[in-house]
Design a protein around this motif. Structure first.
Motif, PDB file in Angstrom:
ATOM      1  N   LEU A   1      -1.750  -3.825   6.729  1.00 16.06           N
ATOM      2  CA  LEU A   1      -1.704  -4.007   8.183  1.00 16.06           C
ATOM      3  C   LEU A   1      -1.686  -2.607   8.790  1.00 16.06           C
ATOM      4  O   LEU A   1      -0.692  -1.889   8.680  1.00 16.06           O
ATOM      5  N   LEU A   2      -2.797  -2.237   9.394  1.00 13.84           N
ATOM      6  CA  LEU A   2      -2.928  -0.895   9.965  1.00 13.84           C
ATOM      7  C   LEU A   2      -2.618  -0.960  11.449  1.00 13.84           C
ATOM      8  O   LEU A   2      -3.311  -1.649  12.208  1.00 13.84           O
ATOM      9  N   LYS A   3      -1.570  -0.245  11.864  1.00 16.96           N
ATOM     10  CA  LYS A   3      -1.199  -0.258  13.278  1.00 16.96           C
ATOM     11  C   LYS A   3      -1.924   0.840  14.042  1.00 16.96           C
ATOM     12  O   LYS A   3      -2.165   1.926  13.500  1.00 16.96           O
ATOM     13  N   ARG A   4      -2.218   0.534  15.281  1.00 19.38           N
ATOM     14  CA  ARG A   4      -2.914   1.502  16.140  1.00 19.38           C
ATOM     15  C   ARG A   4      -1.927   2.541  16.647  1.00 19.38           C
ATOM     16  O   ARG A   4      -0.870   2.194  17.189  1.00 19.38           O
ATOM     17  N   GLY A   5      -2.250   3.798  16.481  1.00 18.61           N
ATOM     18  CA  GLY A   5      -1.431   4.858  17.061  1.00 18.61           C
ATOM     19  C   GLY A   5      -1.402   4.706  18.577  1.00 18.61           C
ATOM     20  O   GLY A   5      -2.389   4.262  19.170  1.00 18.61           O
ATOM     21  N   PHE A   6      -0.294   5.091  19.205  1.00 24.78           N
ATOM     22  CA  PHE A   6      -0.212   4.803  20.648  1.00 24.78           C
ATOM     23  C   PHE A   6      -1.045   5.740  21.506  1.00 24.78           C
ATOM     24  O   PHE A   6      -1.199   5.517  22.700  1.00 24.78           O
TER      25      PHE A   6
ATOM     26  N   MET B   1      -6.157  -5.435   7.874  1.00 22.60           N
ATOM     27  CA  MET B   1      -5.936  -6.113   9.158  1.00 22.60           C
ATOM     28  C   MET B   1      -5.591  -5.048  10.188  1.00 22.60           C
ATOM     29  O   MET B   1      -4.937  -4.059   9.858  1.00 22.60           O
ATOM     30  N   LEU B   2      -6.004  -5.284  11.416  1.00 21.83           N
ATOM     31  CA  LEU B   2      -5.718  -4.332  12.493  1.00 21.83           C
ATOM     32  C   LEU B   2      -4.564  -4.861  13.325  1.00 21.83           C
ATOM     33  O   LEU B   2      -4.489  -6.066  13.594  1.00 21.83           O
ATOM     34  N   CYS B   3      -3.679  -3.965  13.752  1.00 21.39           N
ATOM     35  CA  CYS B   3      -2.551  -4.399  14.582  1.00 21.39           C
ATOM     36  C   CYS B   3      -2.490  -3.586  15.862  1.00 21.39           C
ATOM     37  O   CYS B   3      -2.303  -2.368  15.838  1.00 21.39           O
ATOM     38  N   GLU B   4      -2.658  -4.286  16.991  1.00 14.87           N
ATOM     39  CA  GLU B   4      -2.451  -3.660  18.307  1.00 14.87           C
ATOM     40  C   GLU B   4      -0.964  -3.813  18.651  1.00 14.87           C
ATOM     41  O   GLU B   4      -0.425  -4.911  18.614  1.00 14.87           O
ATOM     42  N   ARG B   5      -0.312  -2.687  18.972  1.00 14.53           N
ATOM     43  CA  ARG B   5       1.139  -2.694  19.211  1.00 14.53           C
ATOM     44  C   ARG B   5       1.511  -1.923  20.467  1.00 14.53           C
ATOM     45  O   ARG B   5       2.666  -1.557  20.662  1.00 14.53           O
TER      46      ARG B   5
ATOM     47  N   GLY C   1      -8.507  -4.139  24.560  1.00 18.50           N
ATOM     48  CA  GLY C   1      -8.846  -3.591  23.243  1.00 18.50           C
ATOM     49  C   GLY C   1      -8.906  -4.688  22.196  1.00 18.50           C
ATOM     50  O   GLY C   1      -9.764  -4.659  21.307  1.00 18.50           O
ATOM     51  N   VAL C   2      -8.008  -5.656  22.311  1.00 23.33           N
ATOM     52  CA  VAL C   2      -8.011  -6.780  21.356  1.00 23.33           C
ATOM     53  C   VAL C   2      -9.327  -7.560  21.483  1.00 23.33           C
ATOM     54  O   VAL C   2      -9.944  -7.930  20.476  1.00 23.33           O
ATOM     55  N   ALA C   3      -9.756  -7.781  22.728  1.00 23.32           N
ATOM     56  CA  ALA C   3     -11.045  -8.477  22.934  1.00 23.32           C
ATOM     57  C   ALA C   3     -12.174  -7.682  22.282  1.00 23.32           C
ATOM     58  O   ALA C   3     -13.059  -8.255  21.631  1.00 23.32           O
ATOM     59  N   TYR C   4     -12.129  -6.357  22.425  1.00 21.71           N
ATOM     60  CA  TYR C   4     -13.154  -5.500  21.787  1.00 21.71           C
ATOM     61  C   TYR C   4     -13.117  -5.667  20.259  1.00 21.71           C
ATOM     62  O   TYR C   4     -14.155  -5.846  19.613  1.00 21.71           O
ATOM     63  N   LEU C   5     -11.911  -5.591  19.696  1.00 21.58           N
ATOM     64  CA  LEU C   5     -11.792  -5.665  18.227  1.00 21.58           C
ATOM     65  C   LEU C   5     -12.308  -6.999  17.700  1.00 21.58           C
ATOM     66  O   LEU C   5     -12.958  -7.066  16.656  1.00 21.58           O
ATOM     67  N   LYS C   6     -12.001  -8.089  18.448  1.00 26.92           N
ATOM     68  CA  LYS C   6     -12.463  -9.416  18.028  1.00 26.92           C
ATOM     69  C   LYS C   6     -13.992  -9.513  18.098  1.00 26.92           C
ATOM     70  O   LYS C   6     -14.620 -10.163  17.282  1.00 26.92           O
TER      71      LYS C   6
ATOM     72  N   TYR D   1     -16.311  -6.915  18.078  1.00 28.48           N
ATOM     73  CA  TYR D   1     -17.134  -5.935  17.354  1.00 28.48           C
ATOM     74  C   TYR D   1     -16.695  -5.638  15.927  1.00 28.48           C
ATOM     75  O   TYR D   1     -17.423  -4.996  15.188  1.00 28.48           O
ATOM     76  N   THR D   2     -15.473  -6.044  15.542  1.00 24.69           N
ATOM     77  CA  THR D   2     -15.073  -5.755  14.167  1.00 24.69           C
ATOM     78  C   THR D   2     -14.893  -7.061  13.387  1.00 24.69           C
ATOM     79  O   THR D   2     -14.692  -8.127  13.973  1.00 24.69           O
ATOM     80  N   ASN D   3     -14.958  -6.927  12.072  1.00 27.29           N
ATOM     81  CA  ASN D   3     -14.811  -8.115  11.212  1.00 27.29           C
ATOM     82  C   ASN D   3     -13.422  -8.190  10.578  1.00 27.29           C
ATOM     83  O   ASN D   3     -13.220  -8.888   9.600  1.00 27.29           O
ATOM     84  N   LEU D   4     -12.462  -7.441  11.138  1.00 29.41           N
ATOM     85  CA  LEU D   4     -11.115  -7.412  10.551  1.00 29.41           C
ATOM     86  C   LEU D   4     -10.182  -8.329  11.336  1.00 29.41           C
ATOM     87  O   LEU D   4     -10.249  -8.376  12.576  1.00 29.41           O
ATOM     88  N   PRO D   5      -9.301  -9.063  10.642  1.00 31.53           N
ATOM     89  CA  PRO D   5      -8.321  -9.894  11.350  1.00 31.53           C
ATOM     90  C   PRO D   5      -7.469  -9.028  12.284  1.00 31.53           C
ATOM     91  O   PRO D   5      -7.151  -7.885  11.951  1.00 31.53           O
ATOM     92  N   VAL D   6      -7.124  -9.584  13.436  1.00 28.78           N
ATOM     93  CA  VAL D   6      -6.356  -8.828  14.430  1.00 28.78           C
ATOM     94  C   VAL D   6      -4.977  -9.470  14.610  1.00 28.78           C
ATOM     95  O   VAL D   6      -4.862 -10.673  14.858  1.00 28.78           O
ATOM     96  N   VAL D   7      -3.958  -8.625  14.473  1.00 31.02           N
ATOM     97  CA  VAL D   7      -2.559  -9.056  14.561  1.00 31.02           C
ATOM     98  C   VAL D   7      -1.932  -8.345  15.770  1.00 31.02           C
ATOM     99  O   VAL D   7      -2.189  -7.166  15.997  1.00 31.02           O
ATOM    100  N   LEU D   8      -1.137  -9.081  16.537  1.00 28.42           N
ATOM    101  CA  LEU D   8      -0.521  -8.511  17.733  1.00 28.42           C
ATOM    102  C   LEU D   8       0.980  -8.327  17.545  1.00 28.42           C
ATOM    103  O   LEU D   8       1.656  -9.251  17.100  1.00 28.42           O
ATOM    104  N   ASP D   9       1.450  -7.144  17.884  1.00 27.17           N
ATOM    105  CA  ASP D   9       2.884  -6.839  17.836  1.00 27.17           C
ATOM    106  C   ASP D   9       3.380  -6.726  19.267  1.00 27.17           C
ATOM    107  O   ASP D   9       3.140  -5.720  19.947  1.00 27.17           O
ATOM    108  N   THR D  10       4.047  -7.772  19.713  1.00 29.00           N
ATOM    109  CA  THR D  10       4.512  -7.780  21.101  1.00 29.00           C
ATOM    110  C   THR D  10       5.870  -7.091  21.234  1.00 29.00           C
ATOM    111  O   THR D  10       6.225  -6.636  22.321  1.00 29.00           O
TER     112      THR D  10
END
Ligand code: PEP
Ligand code: MN
Length: 333
Positions: free
Chosen positions: A200-205, A228-232, A249-254, A256-265
């Motif tokens: 699970l790779l988190k996005r740097g802020f 997997m990509l994680c927007e946090r 950004g999540v809409a973009y990742l969904k 244009y990328t083929n990686l599952p997207v996980v959200l850290d609220t």
């Protein structure tokens, strides 16, 4: 450029291709996958007999691109749980920010497990902003986490803070978390690429989407497909909330990328009061997973005290998600 090369190729010729294009190469079931810089748009005709398929890209988002794999990849998290692909799962990952004691992690694990949560989180190597705060229990923390998960048949996820302990993280956990501050650590990225465990790779802020996905490319290009990509949350001018969750950004990742997207609220909001609403909003976007912090007594938590839900708050939020997920054709698992 990505080039699929037939397996029957002579090793010396594949080596020539790798050298000529300064390429990465790994083998999958049927062929070699050779990846060059996206500035390469065609391959020398003398190699063309060996090429079964090739893909040209505008940027170095290549293996992660929908142009390469047109659907979201499926990543197996355990024998029972998959994320992405055609599963329609929104996988819930939950647990405390930090593993603090055996009792604490067992209590959280048992509680979320009886609700139906399948993946347990808990930090052991904490990347803190101040040197004077709790840094986590280290290897002992990972072992406590794994023990708690094993008792309940839950895969566990923990973060690597730097590359000195990445091998312990890989050895003792089921899913490797690369924290927002560790996203640029090439020791970590390389170790993740050489492993086949899910990451699970988190996005740097302060990271653009291009930089974020290119960090994933470092892992993918070494042959680990399980990313997997994680927007946090990213840093903006706003200070009332801890970060700003980048749903555009999540809409973009969904798209244009083929990686599952996980959200850290939890980390995005920074305050428990906002986490349930934000999580419901994310669920309505039709995402692959959620990672949420919950603690038996957040007031005394050793890290991220303000944002962790207590167990009752977590339960209430959890029960509210299933109908929202169902409305967008997904299920919370
Ligand atoms: C965490 O998950 O506890 C954490 C530190 O997250 P991030 O790397 O997103 O800040
Ligand atoms: Mn945290």
């Amino acid at each position: 450029m990505i080039i699929h090369v037939k397996k029957e190729i002579d090793q010396s010729i594949i080596n020539e291709i790798i050298q000529k294009y300064d390429a990465f190469c790994f083998a999958n079931e049927n062929e070699y996958v050779v990846i060059t810089s996206s500035s390469v748009k065609e391959i020398d005709a003398k190699f063309s007999n060996y090429v079964s398929e090739s893909f040209v890209f505008e940027t170095d988002i290549q293996l992660a691109s929908k142009k390469y794999i047109p659907i979201t990849r499926k990543v197996r998290l355990s024998n029972e749980i998959e994320i992405g692909g055609d599963t329609n799962n929104t996988v819930m990952i939950a647990g405390p920010c930090s593993v603090e004691s055996e009792e604490q992690i067992n209590q959280v694990a048992a509680f979320i497990n009886q609700l139906g949560v399948k993946v347990l989180r808990g930090g052991a190597y904490k990347p803190r902003t101040s040197p004077y705060t709790f840094k986590g229990l280290g290897l002992n923390g990972i072992k406590l986490l794994k023990q708690a998960g094993s008792k309940l048949n839950m895969p566990v996820i923990t973060e690597a803070r730097d590359s000195t302990h990445i091998n312990d993280v890989i050895e003792h956990t089921d899913i490797i978390q690369v924290g927002a501050k560790a996203m640029y650590d090439h020791g970590i990225l390389n170790a993740c690429g050489n492993s086949r465990k899910p990451v699970l790779l988190k996005r740097g802020f302060g990271t653009t989407l291009q930089e974020f996905v290119q960090a994933a490319e470092f892992i993918l290009s070494l042959g680990n497909p399980n990313v997997m990509l994680c927007e946090r949350g990213i840093r903006t001018f706003e200070t009332k909330t801890r970060f700003t969750l980048d749903l555009c950004g999540v809409a973009y990742l969904k798209e244009y990328t083929n990686l599952p997207v996980v959200l850290d609220t939890s980390h995005a909001m920074g305050y428990a009061y906002g986490v349930p609403d934000l999580t419901r909003a994310c669920t309505a976007m039709g995402i692959d997973g959620l990672i949420i912090e919950t603690h038996p007594n957040p007031k005394v938590a050793k890290s991220d005290a303000s944002q962790q839900l207590n167990l009752e708050e977590f339960e209430k939020m959890y029960h509210s998600l299933q109908p929202i997920a169902a409305a967008v054709g997904r299920k919370i698992v």
